[in-house]
Scaffold this motif. Structure first.
Motif, short mmCIF file in Angstrom:
data_model
loop_
_atom_site.label_atom_id
_atom_site.label_comp_id
_atom_site.label_asym_id
_atom_site.label_seq_id
_atom_site.Cartn_x
_atom_site.Cartn_y
_atom_site.Cartn_z
N MET A 153 22.73 -9.52 35.49
CA MET A 153 21.86 -8.47 35.12
C MET A 153 22.28 -6.72 35.05
SD MET A 153 19.36 -7.63 33.34
CE MET A 153 17.39 -9.33 33.61
N ASN A 154 23.30 -6.56 34.55
CA ASN A 154 24.38 -5.75 34.56
C ASN A 154 24.17 -4.72 33.46
OD1 ASN A 154 26.04 -6.66 32.33
ND2 ASN A 154 26.40 -7.63 34.03
N LYS A 155 24.65 -3.21 33.13
CA LYS A 155 24.41 -3.03 32.39
C LYS A 155 24.97 -3.28 30.86
CE LYS A 155 25.85 2.11 30.86
NZ LYS A 155 26.29 3.56 31.28
N SER A 156 25.87 -4.37 30.65
CA SER A 156 26.06 -4.89 29.66
C SER A 156 24.74 -5.67 28.92
CB SER A 156 27.23 -5.43 29.18
OG SER A 156 28.46 -4.10 29.53
N VAL A 157 24.54 -6.23 30.16
CA VAL A 157 23.32 -7.17 29.84
C VAL A 157 21.98 -6.91 29.47
CG1 VAL A 157 22.38 -9.51 30.34
CG2 VAL A 157 24.19 -9.53 31.80
N ARG A 158 22.00 -5.87 30.34
CA ARG A 158 20.81 -4.83 29.87
C ARG A 158 20.32 -4.08 28.60
NH1 ARG A 158 17.46 -4.44 33.43
NH2 ARG A 158 17.70 -4.41 36.27
N ALA A 159 22.01 -3.99 27.95
CA ALA A 159 22.04 -3.58 26.38
C ALA A 159 21.67 -4.23 25.50
CB ALA A 159 23.31 -2.89 26.37
N VAL B 250 18.33 -5.93 22.36
CA VAL B 250 18.75 -5.60 21.19
C VAL B 250 17.83 -6.91 20.59
CG1 VAL B 250 20.30 -6.15 19.73
CG2 VAL B 250 21.43 -5.09 21.07
N ILE B 251 17.61 -7.64 21.56
CA ILE B 251 16.78 -8.59 21.62
C ILE B 251 15.62 -8.80 21.41
CG2 ILE B 251 16.18 -11.22 22.35
CD1 ILE B 251 18.76 -11.13 24.00
N ALA B 252 15.01 -8.01 22.59
CA ALA B 252 13.83 -6.95 21.93
C ALA B 252 13.08 -6.53 21.50
CB ALA B 252 13.55 -6.50 23.84
N GLN B 253 13.93 -4.89 20.91
CA GLN B 253 14.01 -5.07 19.40
C GLN B 253 13.83 -5.52 18.54
OE1 GLN B 253 17.02 -2.47 20.02
NE2 GLN B 253 15.39 -0.60 19.10
N ALA B 254 14.58 -6.80 18.32
CA ALA B 254 14.34 -7.61 17.47
C ALA B 254 13.42 -8.92 17.11
CB ALA B 254 15.45 -8.47 17.04
N LEU B 255 12.52 -8.53 17.80
CA LEU B 255 11.45 -9.99 18.88
C LEU B 255 10.42 -8.59 18.68
CD1 LEU B 255 12.22 -12.20 21.57
CD2 LEU B 255 12.16 -12.54 18.90
N LEU C 96 24.16 -10.01 17.38
CA LEU C 96 22.64 -10.54 18.18
C LEU C 96 21.77 -10.43 17.78
CD1 LEU C 96 21.94 -12.27 20.64
CD2 LEU C 96 22.20 -10.11 21.95
N GLY C 97 21.51 -8.70 16.84
CA GLY C 97 19.96 -8.18 16.61
C GLY C 97 20.13 -9.19 15.37
N GLU C 98 20.90 -8.92 14.55
CA GLU C 98 20.36 -10.28 12.88
C GLU C 98 20.22 -11.82 13.51
OE1 GLU C 98 22.75 -11.13 9.06
OE2 GLU C 98 24.15 -10.51 10.80
N LEU C 99 20.65 -12.32 14.00
CA LEU C 99 20.23 -13.98 14.76
C LEU C 99 19.29 -13.79 14.62
CD1 LEU C 99 20.84 -16.37 16.20
CD2 LEU C 99 21.88 -15.84 17.70
N VAL C 100 18.13 -12.31 16.08
CA VAL C 100 17.14 -13.25 16.49
C VAL C 100 16.09 -12.89 15.37
CG1 VAL C 100 15.54 -11.79 17.73
CG2 VAL C 100 17.93 -12.69 19.07
#
Length: 258
Positions: free
Chosen positions: A142-148, A152-157, A107-111
């Protein structure tokens, strides 16, 4: 599709009897048609690369806890409708959503690849994250796995943790936080907001703003992380920050603060 700009531009140019003016009229009309189409789609319009990243990310978030729920699919469909996608674009978005569910997806690489290729502005990055968060909130996942994965998406953005928390809190405030909030009533909600900010309802506007800044500084998740706090403490700070932001927004709207 919108064609009347090209048609009128071409006819106007042809009326002069000069082929190059007819061609120029078509080109200018094309620009008009594009602008008109974008206005019809509004601020939510996205290009192909952004759309692919958006729905692939939503697929990955939906699969974060291993089970894709009907509400998550419905939220993605609702976003497609809000974006006013064509039939072909909807089909491509569904395919992107399915790709996002693959365990092999980075996911991080995608973004990051999207940002490298599309070079979105800071405003566009925040807008895309807002669209993603809206769909996740509406999907009720919105659970713990989703927040993690959201982090990842926010950091990549290149969006900071506090801004991520702030966007979520504002979206939840705008949405009204569901039936429970309406059932409790406005007065109870406002009372809770003052308690969250550790204030008396008689506090001045200046005191409200000072309390908000003080509490956000105290519970700043990035600062805690910088001090070496464990994951649980950082996650707790994020939740407290969301509560603070929602409380402040509720009081701000009631008092019409700027």
């Amino acid at each position: 599709m919108v064609y009347f700009g090209k048609l009128l531009g071409g006819l106007a140019g042809a009326a002069t009897g000069r082929w190059w003016l007819a061609l120029l009229g078509v080109l200018l009309g094309h620009q008009f048609d594009r602008g008109y189409a974008n206005r019809r789609r509004g601020e939510l319009s996205v290009d192909t690369r952004a759309r692919d990243m958006l729905f692939t990310s939503l697929g990955a978030l939906a699969k974060a806890d291993g089970v894709v729920r009907p509400a998550e699919i419905s939220a993605a469909r609702k976003l497609m409708h809000r974006l006013q996608l064509s039939a072909d674009e909807v089909e491509a978005s569904i395919a992107a959503f399915r790709r996002g569910k693959s365990p092999a997806l980075d996911l991080g690489e995608l973004v990051r690849n999207f940002c490298k290729e599309a070079r979105p502005s800071t405003e566009t990055r925040s807008s895309l994250l807002r669209l993603i968060l809206t769909a996740v909130i509406e999907g009720g996942s919105m659970n713990k796995s989703v927040r993690a994965r959201l982090w990842v998406i926010a950091q990549a953005l290149d969006v900071g943790r506090v801004e991520l928390v702030q966007i979520e809190a504002l979206l939840r405030a705008e949405a009204g936080v569901g039936e429970a909030r309406r059932a409790r009533g406005v007065e109870a909600e406002l009372r809770d907001a003052y308690q969250t900010l550790e204030l008396d309802p008689a506090a001045s506007d200046k005191d409200v703003k000072k309390a908000y800044r003080r509490l956000m500084n105290r519970h700043h998740p990035d600062k805690l992380e910088g001090r070496g706090a464990d994951t649980a403490s950082v996650e707790q700070a994020e939740q407290i920050s969301r509560d603070i932001i929602r409380a402040y927004e509720r009081i701000r709207r009631q008092r019409r603060l700027r």
